[in-house]
Write a protein that holds these residues in place. Structure first.
Motif, PDB file in Angstrom:
ATOM      1  N   PHE A 170     -37.353  38.081  12.641  1.00  0.00           N
ATOM      2  CA  PHE A 170     -37.152  38.192  14.083  1.00  0.00           C
ATOM      3  C   PHE A 170     -35.742  37.705  14.455  1.00  0.00           C
ATOM      4  O   PHE A 170     -35.049  38.329  15.259  1.00  0.00           O
ATOM      5  N   CYS A 171     -35.316  36.602  13.846  1.00  0.00           N
ATOM      6  CA  CYS A 171     -33.978  36.059  14.112  1.00  0.00           C
ATOM      7  C   CYS A 171     -32.898  37.030  13.645  1.00  0.00           C
ATOM      8  O   CYS A 171     -31.893  37.220  14.323  1.00  0.00           O
ATOM      9  N   THR A 172     -33.112  37.620  12.481  1.00  0.00           N
ATOM     10  CA  THR A 172     -32.155  38.598  11.965  1.00  0.00           C
ATOM     11  C   THR A 172     -32.094  39.821  12.874  1.00  0.00           C
ATOM     12  O   THR A 172     -31.012  40.332  13.171  1.00  0.00           O
ATOM     13  N   ARG A 173     -33.242  40.266  13.334  1.00  0.00           N
ATOM     14  CA  ARG A 173     -33.280  41.407  14.264  1.00  0.00           C
ATOM     15  C   ARG A 173     -32.527  41.076  15.548  1.00  0.00           C
ATOM     16  O   ARG A 173     -31.752  41.888  16.066  1.00  0.00           O
ATOM     17  N   SER A 174     -32.724  39.873  16.074  1.00  0.00           N
ATOM     18  CA  SER A 174     -32.033  39.445  17.295  1.00  0.00           C
ATOM     19  C   SER A 174     -30.528  39.347  17.056  1.00  0.00           C
ATOM     20  O   SER A 174     -29.730  39.761  17.896  1.00  0.00           O
ATOM     21  N   ARG A 175     -30.139  38.835  15.893  1.00  0.00           N
ATOM     22  CA  ARG A 175     -28.731  38.754  15.517  1.00  0.00           C
ATOM     23  C   ARG A 175     -28.118  40.149  15.451  1.00  0.00           C
ATOM     24  O   ARG A 175     -27.007  40.368  15.924  1.00  0.00           O
ATOM     25  N   ASN A 176     -28.845  41.088  14.871  1.00  0.00           N
ATOM     26  CA  ASN A 176     -28.342  42.462  14.766  1.00  0.00           C
ATOM     27  C   ASN A 176     -28.138  43.089  16.146  1.00  0.00           C
ATOM     28  O   ASN A 176     -27.153  43.799  16.363  1.00  0.00           O
ATOM     29  N   LEU A 177     -29.057  42.834  17.065  1.00  0.00           N
ATOM     30  CA  LEU A 177     -28.912  43.345  18.434  1.00  0.00           C
ATOM     31  C   LEU A 177     -27.665  42.746  19.089  1.00  0.00           C
ATOM     32  O   LEU A 177     -26.877  43.461  19.715  1.00  0.00           O
ATOM     33  N   LEU A 178     -27.465  41.452  18.911  1.00  0.00           N
ATOM     34  CA  LEU A 178     -26.289  40.800  19.479  1.00  0.00           C
ATOM     35  C   LEU A 178     -25.002  41.414  18.939  1.00  0.00           C
ATOM     36  O   LEU A 178     -24.069  41.680  19.703  1.00  0.00           O
ATOM     37  N   THR A 179     -24.944  41.673  17.640  1.00  0.00           N
ATOM     38  CA  THR A 179     -23.711  42.240  17.076  1.00  0.00           C
ATOM     39  C   THR A 179     -23.479  43.673  17.559  1.00  0.00           C
ATOM     40  O   THR A 179     -22.336  44.096  17.695  1.00  0.00           O
ATOM     41  N   ARG A 180     -24.563  44.408  17.851  1.00  0.00           N
ATOM     42  CA  ARG A 180     -24.390  45.757  18.416  1.00  0.00           C
ATOM     43  C   ARG A 180     -23.842  45.681  19.841  1.00  0.00           C
ATOM     44  O   ARG A 180     -23.084  46.549  20.269  1.00  0.00           O
ATOM     45  N   LEU A 181     -24.224  44.653  20.579  1.00  0.00           N
ATOM     46  CA  LEU A 181     -23.734  44.481  21.949  1.00  0.00           C
ATOM     47  C   LEU A 181     -22.281  44.000  21.977  1.00  0.00           C
ATOM     48  O   LEU A 181     -21.580  44.180  22.972  1.00  0.00           O
ATOM     49  N   ASP A 182     -21.842  43.388  20.905  1.00  0.00           N
ATOM     50  CA  ASP A 182     -20.510  42.793  20.812  1.00  0.00           C
ATOM     51  C   ASP A 182     -19.482  43.842  20.383  1.00  0.00           C
ATOM     52  O   ASP A 182     -19.089  43.919  19.235  1.00  0.00           O
ATOM     53  N   ARG A 183     -19.016  44.628  21.326  1.00  0.00           N
ATOM     54  CA  ARG A 183     -18.104  45.742  21.019  1.00  0.00           C
ATOM     55  C   ARG A 183     -16.665  45.304  20.791  1.00  0.00           C
ATOM     56  O   ARG A 183     -15.842  46.098  20.351  1.00  0.00           O
ATOM     57  N   HIS A 184     -16.355  44.050  21.086  1.00  0.00           N
ATOM     58  CA  HIS A 184     -14.970  43.579  20.959  1.00  0.00           C
ATOM     59  C   HIS A 184     -14.810  42.478  19.913  1.00  0.00           C
ATOM     60  O   HIS A 184     -13.765  41.828  19.856  1.00  0.00           O
ATOM     61  N   GLY A 185     -15.837  42.254  19.102  1.00  0.00           N
ATOM     62  CA  GLY A 185     -15.741  41.287  18.013  1.00  0.00           C
ATOM     63  C   GLY A 185     -15.549  39.849  18.450  1.00  0.00           C
ATOM     64  O   GLY A 185     -14.831  39.094  17.809  1.00  0.00           O
TER      65      GLY A 185
END
Length: 128
Positions: free
Chosen positions: A13-28
Motif C-alpha cells: 500500500f505504501c509503495t502504491r501511494s509512493r508511486n502515485l505521488l511520483t506520478r503527480l510530481d511532474r517537476h521532480g
C-alpha cells in the motif's frame, strides 16, 4: 518546497501511494527513499521504530515532519502548491487527518497495494 519522502518499502500500500505521488510530481520536486535503505537512520536522525511507525518528510531546508503532515508536505511539493498544507493547518483539520493517518498506518498491510518496493529492488533494502 522540495524534499524527500521516507516510506515503508516493505508495504504494498505504501509503495502504491509512493508511486502515485511520483506520478503527480511532474517537476521532480520529490525524492523517495524506503526506510529500509542502508544509512537512512544516520541521514535522518530518526530511530528505526520511528521510521517504521510513520511516513516522514525531509524538506530541502532541513525541516522534518511525520504522519499526515508529511503526506501533505509531499503532496504540496509534488503539485507545486501549498494548498494541501493550508488545508491541513485549518483549525481541527490537522488533528482529524493525524487520527485518520494513524489508523491507516496501523492497518496499512491490510489495504490493496502493489509489489512492495523492497521486493522490486532488493539490493536497495536491508533484509527485514
Amino acid at each position: 518546497m522540495n524534499g524527500t519522502l521516507i516510506f515503508d518499502g516493505g508495504c504494498g500500500f505504501c509503495t502504491r501511494s509512493r508511486n502515485l505521488l511520483t506520478r503527480l510530481d511532474r517537476h521532480g520536486r520529490v525524492g523517495t527513499v524506503p526506510f529500509q535503505e542502508d544509512g537512512v537512520e544516520e541521514r535522518t536522525g530518526l530511530r528505526p521504530d520511528q521510521l517504521a511507525a510513520s511516513v516522514w518528510w525531509l524538506d530541502a531546508d532541513g525541516g522534518r515532519c511525520g504522519g499526515a503532515e508529511a503526506v501533505n508536505s509531499a503532496l504540496s511539493a509534488a503539485l507545486g502548491t501549498r494548498l494541501p498544507l493550508l488545508v491541513y493547518r485549518l483549525p481541527g483539520m490537522g488533528r482529524l487527518q493525524e487520527a485518520v493517518y494513524r489508523w491507516v498506518a496501523a492497518n496499512r498491510y491490510r489495504f490493496p497495494g502493489v509489489t512492495p518496493w523492497c521486493q522490486q529492488h532488493p539490493a536497495g533494502c536491508r533484509p527485514a
